[in-house]
Structures are given as C-alpha cells and as structure tokens.
Design a protein around this motif. Sequence first.
Motif, PDB file in Angstrom:
ATOM      1  N   LEU A   1      12.253   8.487  -4.870  1.00 53.11           N
ATOM      2  CA  LEU A   1      12.671   7.446  -3.920  1.00 53.11           C
ATOM      3  C   LEU A   1      12.793   8.018  -2.509  1.00 53.11           C
ATOM      4  CD1 LEU A   1      13.743   4.644  -3.157  1.00 53.11           C
ATOM      5  CD2 LEU A   1      16.006   5.381  -3.958  1.00 53.11           C
ATOM      6  N   VAL A   2      13.387   9.182  -2.393  1.00 52.30           N
ATOM      7  CA  VAL A   2      13.524   9.821  -1.079  1.00 52.30           C
ATOM      8  C   VAL A   2      12.142  10.130  -0.503  1.00 52.30           C
ATOM      9  CG1 VAL A   2      14.347  11.872   0.130  1.00 52.30           C
ATOM     10  CG2 VAL A   2      15.813  10.750  -1.562  1.00 52.30           C
ATOM     11  N   GLU A   3      11.246  10.653  -1.334  1.00 50.63           N
ATOM     12  CA  GLU A   3       9.887  10.958  -0.872  1.00 50.63           C
ATOM     13  C   GLU A   3       9.183   9.696  -0.384  1.00 50.63           C
ATOM     14  OE1 GLU A   3       7.951  12.840  -4.142  1.00 50.63           O
ATOM     15  OE2 GLU A   3       9.189  14.653  -4.052  1.00 50.63           O
ATOM     16  N   ALA A   4       9.351   8.596  -1.112  1.00 48.21           N
ATOM     17  CA  ALA A   4       8.709   7.338  -0.714  1.00 48.21           C
ATOM     18  C   ALA A   4       9.284   6.819   0.598  1.00 48.21           C
ATOM     19  CB  ALA A   4       8.874   6.292  -1.819  1.00 48.21           C
TER      20      ALA A   4
ATOM     21  N   PRO B   1       0.822  -1.214   0.000  1.00 43.08           N
ATOM     22  CA  PRO B   1       0.000   0.000   0.000  1.00 43.08           C
ATOM     23  C   PRO B   1       0.856   1.265   0.000  1.00 43.08           C
ATOM     24  CG  PRO B   1       0.059  -0.969   2.195  1.00 43.08           C
ATOM     25  CD  PRO B   1       0.772  -1.931   1.286  1.00 43.08           C
ATOM     26  N   GLY B   2       0.229   2.365  -0.405  1.00 42.40           N
ATOM     27  CA  GLY B   2       0.928   3.648  -0.447  1.00 42.40           C
ATOM     28  C   GLY B   2       0.493   4.446  -1.657  1.00 42.40           C
ATOM     29  N   THR B   3       1.367   5.315  -2.132  1.00 40.99           N
ATOM     30  CA  THR B   3       1.080   6.141  -3.306  1.00 40.99           C
ATOM     31  C   THR B   3       2.238   6.057  -4.279  1.00 40.99           C
ATOM     32  OG1 THR B   3      -0.267   7.695  -2.022  1.00 40.99           O
ATOM     33  CG2 THR B   3       0.544   8.447  -4.161  1.00 40.99           C
ATOM     34  N   ILE B   4       1.969   5.538  -5.463  1.00 41.76           N
ATOM     35  CA  ILE B   4       2.969   5.529  -6.534  1.00 41.76           C
ATOM     36  C   ILE B   4       2.966   6.908  -7.178  1.00 41.76           C
ATOM     37  CG2 ILE B   4       3.655   4.566  -8.757  1.00 41.76           C
ATOM     38  CD1 ILE B   4       2.318   1.969  -7.948  1.00 41.76           C
TER      39      ILE B   4
ATOM     40  N   PRO C   1       4.963   8.653   5.652  1.00 39.46           N
ATOM     41  CA  PRO C   1       4.554   8.150   6.977  1.00 39.46           C
ATOM     42  C   PRO C   1       4.552   6.629   7.074  1.00 39.46           C
ATOM     43  CG  PRO C   1       3.134   9.950   6.285  1.00 39.46           C
ATOM     44  CD  PRO C   1       4.016   9.640   5.120  1.00 39.46           C
ATOM     45  N   ASN C   2       4.103   5.963   6.008  1.00 43.59           N
ATOM     46  CA  ASN C   2       4.109   4.496   5.991  1.00 43.59           C
ATOM     47  C   ASN C   2       4.859   4.016   4.753  1.00 43.59           C
ATOM     48  OD1 ASN C   2       2.368   3.917   8.354  1.00 43.59           O
ATOM     49  ND2 ASN C   2       0.836   5.022   7.144  1.00 43.59           N
TER      50      ASN C   2
END
Length: 261
Positions: free
Chosen positions: A235-238, A199-202, A242-243
């Motif tokens: 990549l740094v943002e990912a 889960p997350g945001t691509i 938070p998760n």
Amino acid sequence: MLHIRSLAFNFVFYVSLIAQMIFWAPFYFLSSRRLAWFVPKFWSRSSLWLYEKMALTKSDISGQENLPEGSFILAPKHQSFWDAIAFFPFLKDPLYILKRELTWIPFFGWYVLKMRMIPVHRGSRSRALKAVVAATKAEMVRNPRQLIIYPEGTRRAPGDEPNYKWGIVELYSDLGVPVVPVAHMAGLYWPRRKFLRFPGTIKARFLKPIPAGLAKEEFMKRLISETEAACDQILVEAAQAPNPPPLPPTAANRLRELGIR
C-alpha cells in the motif's frame, strides 16, 4: 479516457470469457483434466494481457520461489475480481471451494465440474465446513492439489480492518499442509462493485509458507500479521508511486495509521 478505457476493457473481458469457453470447449471436454488446465490458465493470462493493454494496468506477481511442491493452501487477500483469476496459472492443480449454485450456470458450471472443484451448500455452517474438509481431503489424496481459499471470505476494501474467518484455521489443522499467504492491493486498481479500472501496476507477493503443524492460535496470528504487514508495504509503495491510484477512505486511513502523509 479513464471511463472509455474501463468500459472498453470490461466489455472485451466478458466477451473474451464467453468466446473462449465456446471456442475451447471441444479440446477442454475431450482432454484429460491435466491437459484441460491449459484452457483456464490461458484465459487468465490473456485476460491480464488485455487488462494491461486496454486499462494500462500491469500485473507484477513475485515470490514464486515460495510455492512448495505438492499440496498446500494458497491464502490471498480478497479485494477484487483480479485476485480470483491472477494466481491459479502459477499452480499445478488448483482447487477452489465455491457456492454450488455456480455449478448450475451453463458452460461455466460445466467447466468448474470438469476440474473437480468443491461445491458447498450454504446451509448449516458447521456441517458445510465438515463436508468441505472431507471433500478437500479426498481430492488431495487422489492428487497433490493446491487449495485457494480467501481467509476473509468476502472482498474487503484496501486498507480495511482485517476480518479473518476461522474456517481457514480448521482447514489448515485438518489437512496438515502448509499455507502460503498472498499479499496485494489489487482493489486500488480494480475496485469491487465499480466499473472503473485505474492504470498502474498491481503488485502481489507469494509470501514464505507457514509450515503445517502449528497450534491453531499461533497459525492464525502468523497468517494475519505476515499478510497484513506485506499488504501495508505494498500500500505504501502504491501511494508513493509516480502516478498513484485514487485512495479509498480505508486506504487513506491506514496510511495515516502507518504515519504516511
């Protein structure tokens, strides 16, 4: 729950693909090619919707203002099956180069042939490249089309050393059109050769186009540097989300190289 959600999404994803190919077949094959594009673009959007609802992974694609009018080359990073379906809904008349064996698959191959994709025979590399360039030029003369090509060829792990092939340079030089690089880290969420969907945001970005007419070496240098710099930022943002998703060793190593702990 991660395993259950991933398994459920993978099952529904492929069932949806088969069901939609059958359901839309009359409309698709009896329509003009321009109208028929509705079907694969609808399938792409519905697949990403299922991905968000079932695997809890959003798709955030920005930079549409950087897409030129007319013919151009779209050059995404290739990490996942996600990047094979996520971008073509943003293009008016996308064009893929693919293995000719894919056109032999019932239904799927018929869908591909309807859209006049470029099948390539993996024989002599130099002869294959010349044939691809000639066929692509012919398509772009008939209609303004947007060629989607992955500069590194095969899927690479997030954060892995870049390995750009020379083929895109020859296409850029011979076709005389701009190139739009695409940066993303989809492999963190939809990994290659794994069934887990994290889960997350691509986040993906259409970068500013590289203009036509540059020297080959200058074009390759710009393509690599601009794409990789944007991928590092994503990549740094990912990793700092938070998760964050689990980081493969290649991504963790790249963060260390960037001084991120």
